[in-house]
Design a protein around this motif. Structure first.
Motif, PDB file in Angstrom:
ATOM      1  N   LYS A   6       0.833  -1.204   0.000  1.00 43.85           N
ATOM      2  CA  LYS A   6       0.000   0.000   0.000  1.00 43.85           C
ATOM      3  C   LYS A   6       0.871   1.259   0.000  1.00 43.85           C
ATOM      4  CE  LYS A   6      -3.609   2.340   2.600  1.00 43.85           C
ATOM      5  NZ  LYS A   6      -4.408   2.373   3.813  1.00 43.85           N
ATOM      6  N   ARG A   7       1.952   1.255   0.790  1.00 45.03           N
ATOM      7  CA  ARG A   7       2.858   2.407   0.829  1.00 45.03           C
ATOM      8  C   ARG A   7       3.517   2.628  -0.527  1.00 45.03           C
ATOM      9  NH1 ARG A   7       6.710   2.530   5.988  1.00 45.03           N
ATOM     10  NH2 ARG A   7       7.534   4.316   4.877  1.00 45.03           N
ATOM     11  N   THR A   8       3.896   1.542  -1.175  1.00 47.99           N
ATOM     12  CA  THR A   8       4.517   1.637  -2.495  1.00 47.99           C
ATOM     13  C   THR A   8       3.557   2.249  -3.503  1.00 47.99           C
ATOM     14  OG1 THR A   8       5.893  -0.289  -2.019  1.00 47.99           O
ATOM     15  CG2 THR A   8       5.663   0.340  -4.329  1.00 47.99           C
ATOM     16  N   ILE A   9       2.311   1.797  -3.482  1.00 44.91           N
ATOM     17  CA  ILE A   9       1.296   2.338  -4.394  1.00 44.91           C
ATOM     18  C   ILE A   9       1.055   3.819  -4.093  1.00 44.91           C
ATOM     19  CG2 ILE A   9      -1.150   2.216  -5.042  1.00 44.91           C
ATOM     20  CD1 ILE A   9       0.555  -0.019  -6.240  1.00 44.91           C
ATOM     21  N   MET A  10       0.982   4.162  -2.808  1.00 48.51           N
ATOM     22  CA  MET A  10       0.751   5.561  -2.429  1.00 48.51           C
ATOM     23  C   MET A  10       1.903   6.445  -2.900  1.00 48.51           C
ATOM     24  SD  MET A  10      -2.159   5.921  -0.904  1.00 48.51           S
ATOM     25  CE  MET A  10      -2.182   7.261   0.243  1.00 48.51           C
ATOM     26  N   LYS A  11       3.137   5.959  -2.786  1.00 50.05           N
ATOM     27  CA  LYS A  11       4.287   6.741  -3.239  1.00 50.05           C
ATOM     28  C   LYS A  11       4.243   6.943  -4.750  1.00 50.05           C
ATOM     29  CE  LYS A  11       7.689   4.369  -1.525  1.00 50.05           C
ATOM     30  NZ  LYS A  11       9.011   3.911  -1.048  1.00 50.05           N
ATOM     31  N   MET A  12       3.901   5.892  -5.465  1.00 49.84           N
ATOM     32  CA  MET A  12       3.908   5.955  -6.922  1.00 49.84           C
ATOM     33  C   MET A  12       2.811   6.867  -7.470  1.00 49.84           C
ATOM     34  SD  MET A  12       4.737   1.967  -7.761  1.00 49.84           S
ATOM     35  CE  MET A  12       4.225   2.092  -9.445  1.00 49.84           C
ATOM     36  N   PHE A  13       1.666   6.872  -6.811  1.00 47.84           N
ATOM     37  CA  PHE A  13       0.508   7.615  -7.327  1.00 47.84           C
ATOM     38  C   PHE A  13       0.027   8.686  -6.355  1.00 47.84           C
ATOM     39  CE2 PHE A  13       0.305   3.379  -9.306  1.00 47.84           C
ATOM     40  CZ  PHE A  13       0.399   3.755 -10.635  1.00 47.84           C
ATOM     41  N   ARG A  14       0.958   9.285  -5.602  1.00 46.59           N
ATOM     42  CA  ARG A  14       0.543  10.245  -4.577  1.00 46.59           C
ATOM     43  C   ARG A  14      -0.201  11.436  -5.156  1.00 46.59           C
ATOM     44  NH1 ARG A  14       6.267  10.462  -3.553  1.00 46.59           N
ATOM     45  NH2 ARG A  14       7.163  12.100  -4.818  1.00 46.59           N
ATOM     46  N   GLU A  15       0.110  11.811  -6.389  1.00 48.99           N
ATOM     47  CA  GLU A  15      -0.602  12.944  -7.003  1.00 48.99           C
ATOM     48  C   GLU A  15      -2.094  12.687  -7.102  1.00 48.99           C
ATOM     49  OE1 GLU A  15       0.751  14.924 -10.562  1.00 48.99           O
ATOM     50  OE2 GLU A  15       2.795  14.265 -10.129  1.00 48.99           O
ATOM     51  N   PHE A  16      -2.466  11.439  -7.294  1.00 47.30           N
ATOM     52  CA  PHE A  16      -3.877  11.086  -7.479  1.00 47.30           C
ATOM     53  C   PHE A  16      -4.539  10.577  -6.208  1.00 47.30           C
ATOM     54  CE2 PHE A  16      -1.542  10.103 -11.446  1.00 47.30           C
ATOM     55  CZ  PHE A  16      -2.048  11.130 -12.225  1.00 47.30           C
ATOM     56  N   LEU A  17      -3.762   9.973  -5.320  1.00 46.82           N
ATOM     57  CA  LEU A  17      -4.339   9.286  -4.165  1.00 46.82           C
ATOM     58  C   LEU A  17      -4.232  10.046  -2.843  1.00 46.82           C
ATOM     59  CD1 LEU A  17      -3.003   5.679  -4.912  1.00 46.82           C
ATOM     60  CD2 LEU A  17      -5.273   6.609  -5.419  1.00 46.82           C
ATOM     61  N   VAL A  18      -3.387  11.052  -2.792  1.00 44.11           N
ATOM     62  CA  VAL A  18      -3.142  11.753  -1.530  1.00 44.11           C
ATOM     63  C   VAL A  18      -3.821  13.111  -1.553  1.00 44.11           C
ATOM     64  CG1 VAL A  18      -1.377  12.690  -0.004  1.00 44.11           C
ATOM     65  CG2 VAL A  18      -0.966  10.534  -1.199  1.00 44.11           C
ATOM     66  N   TYR A  19      -4.627  13.352  -0.527  1.00 40.35           N
ATOM     67  CA  TYR A  19      -5.307  14.627  -0.360  1.00 40.35           C
ATOM     68  C   TYR A  19      -4.261  15.712  -0.110  1.00 40.35           C
ATOM     69  CZ  TYR A  19      -8.657  17.999   1.511  1.00 40.35           C
ATOM     70  OH  TYR A  19      -9.417  19.112   1.730  1.00 40.35           O
ATOM     71  N   HIS A  20      -4.332  16.811  -0.822  1.00 36.75           N
ATOM     72  CA  HIS A  20      -3.370  17.923  -0.730  1.00 36.75           C
ATOM     73  C   HIS A  20      -1.939  17.436  -0.907  1.00 36.75           C
ATOM     74  CE1 HIS A  20      -6.053  21.194   0.173  1.00 36.75           C
ATOM     75  NE2 HIS A  20      -6.607  20.532   1.163  1.00 36.75           N
ATOM     76  N   HIS A  21      -1.713  16.642  -1.934  1.00 38.31           N
ATOM     77  CA  HIS A  21      -0.378  16.110  -2.185  1.00 38.31           C
ATOM     78  C   HIS A  21       0.652  17.215  -2.390  1.00 38.31           C
ATOM     79  CE1 HIS A  21       0.225  16.892  -6.495  1.00 38.31           C
ATOM     80  NE2 HIS A  21      -1.092  16.891  -6.539  1.00 38.31           N
ATOM     81  N   SER A  22       0.236  18.341  -2.959  1.00 37.68           N
ATOM     82  CA  SER A  22       1.192  19.417  -3.219  1.00 37.68           C
ATOM     83  C   SER A  22       1.737  19.997  -1.912  1.00 37.68           C
ATOM     84  CB  SER A  22       0.567  20.514  -4.072  1.00 37.68           C
ATOM     85  OG  SER A  22      -0.545  21.087  -3.422  1.00 37.68           O
ATOM     86  N   SER A  23       0.899  20.057  -0.897  1.00 39.18           N
ATOM     87  CA  SER A  23       1.332  20.535   0.406  1.00 39.18           C
ATOM     88  C   SER A  23       2.343  19.572   1.030  1.00 39.18           C
ATOM     89  CB  SER A  23       0.112  20.690   1.323  1.00 39.18           C
ATOM     90  OG  SER A  23       0.503  21.049   2.612  1.00 39.18           O
ATOM     91  N   LEU A  24       2.046  18.293   0.941  1.00 42.56           N
ATOM     92  CA  LEU A  24       2.956  17.279   1.473  1.00 42.56           C
ATOM     93  C   LEU A  24       4.291  17.332   0.726  1.00 42.56           C
ATOM     94  CD1 LEU A  24       2.269  13.779   2.663  1.00 42.56           C
ATOM     95  CD2 LEU A  24       3.910  14.008   0.829  1.00 42.56           C
TER      96      LEU A  24
END
Length: 146
Positions: A6-24
């Motif tokens: 799950k962490r690997t997928i989140m890292k690969m697709f953080r632009e699409f899967l993470v809320y406010h990815h730009s802030s992170l």
């Protein structure tokens, strides 16, 4: 195993899967400026980075771990000269602060100073370089207040 997948997928697709990815990602760039200024990350920096990430995101452990992973990713790119160098990272931070004013609030000098404290006393050149980075970030933050 599922958690690491799950962490690997989140890292690969953080632009699409993470809320406010730009802030992170902006926070990750700030932290990377500090840990990458002296080459390899020491144990103190790794531990302090973990503490800072969990302090920033409180109970959201997944987001804190994603921040740590993103810092390590950026750091690795700089160290291995794989598509990112230190000067380019500084330019990105400068550009993003001027484009997104709320990012000024994300520049927390106190947290960055905690990473600075990890540098050994006898390495004056690296300490001075990090101080210059902190001064630059403080000036960016001050520009936003005007």
């Amino acid at each position: 195993m599922f958690k690491s997948f799950k962490r690997t997928i989140m890292k690969m697709f953080r632009e699409f899967l993470v809320y406010h990815h730009s802030s992170l990602e902006f926070r990750a760039k700030l932290l990377t400026l500090m840990v990458s200024s002296n080459g390899e990350m020491c144990e103190c920096e790794k531990q302090t980075l973990k503490e800072i990430a969990h302090e920033i995101y409180g109970d959201d452990h997944e987001r804190a771990e994603l921040l740590i992973d993103t810092v390590k990713e950026y750091h690795n790119k700089i160290v291995t000269d794989n598509g990112l160098d230190f000067e380019h990272l500084i330019q990105q931070v400068n550009k993003e602060v001027h484009e997104v004013k709320r990012f000024c609030e994300k520049i927390e000098i106190g947290l960055l100073m905690r990473l600075h404290a990890c540098l050994e006393e006898e390495n004056e050149e690296e300490r001075l370089f990090q101080i210059r980075i902190i001064e630059f970030l403080q000036s960016l933050k001050n520009e936003c207040k005007v």
